[in-house]
Design a protein around this motif. Sequence first.
Motif, short mmCIF file in Angstrom:
data_model
loop_
_atom_site.label_atom_id
_atom_site.label_comp_id
_atom_site.label_asym_id
_atom_site.label_seq_id
_atom_site.Cartn_x
_atom_site.Cartn_y
_atom_site.Cartn_z
N LYS A 23 0.86 -1.18 0.00
CA LYS A 23 0.00 0.00 0.00
C LYS A 23 0.89 1.23 0.00
N ALA A 27 -2.35 7.69 2.05
CA ALA A 27 -3.61 7.23 1.47
C ALA A 27 -4.02 8.17 0.33
N ALA A 31 -11.29 8.78 2.44
CA ALA A 31 -12.02 7.54 2.71
C ALA A 31 -11.06 6.36 2.85
N GLN A 32 -10.04 6.33 2.01
CA GLN A 32 -9.06 5.24 2.10
C GLN A 32 -8.26 5.35 3.39
N SER A 33 -7.96 6.57 3.81
CA SER A 33 -7.24 6.77 5.07
C SER A 33 -8.07 6.24 6.24
N LEU A 34 -9.37 6.53 6.21
CA LEU A 34 -10.27 6.03 7.25
C LEU A 34 -10.34 4.51 7.19
N SER A 35 -10.34 3.96 6.00
CA SER A 35 -10.38 2.50 5.83
C SER A 35 -9.13 1.86 6.43
N TYR A 36 -7.97 2.48 6.21
CA TYR A 36 -6.73 1.96 6.80
C TYR A 36 -6.80 2.00 8.32
N LEU A 38 -9.48 1.93 10.27
CA LEU A 38 -10.50 1.04 10.83
C LEU A 38 -10.28 -0.43 10.51
N ALA A 39 -9.32 -0.72 9.66
CA ALA A 39 -9.08 -2.11 9.25
C ALA A 39 -8.60 -2.93 10.45
N SER A 48 -12.66 -13.28 4.80
CA SER A 48 -13.41 -12.48 3.84
C SER A 48 -14.16 -13.38 2.85
#
Length: 133
Positions: A23, A27, A31-36, A38-39, A48
């Motif tokens: 990665k 980010a 949104a991608q930063s938030l996804s990282y 919260l992952a 998955s």
Amino acid sequence: MFYIIAGVATLLFILVIIVFKEKPKHAPSRAQSLSYALASPDASYLSSIVRLFKNLNFVLLIITYGLNAGAFYALSTLLNRMVILHYPGEEVNAGRIGLTIVIAGMLGAMISGVWLDRTKTYKNLCHPNCMIQ
């Protein structure tokens, strides 16, 4: 010729492994930063896949795609035999029938995609018990 293709493919594979990182450092979007952030670290590939197969809509999609692809592949595999059995010497027309099937499928996919995009009727195509959110 195959050795050349294999060499080029191997070189490209090695370059992809060396050059591309898992990665980026930063980010690309908020949104991608938030996804990282919260992952969960325990999210694995197997979990998955299990989660996907618990989703009814995904299972229905897999089944319908499998039926559609299987019917198409069976028809295209046996088309020449079916035509020649009833119309001996018509190999060229069997090829034309196959071409017509492929073109009709491509046109149908494009037309239905444009139709769904313009009318926004994705949910109306589903059975009432399908539970699309």
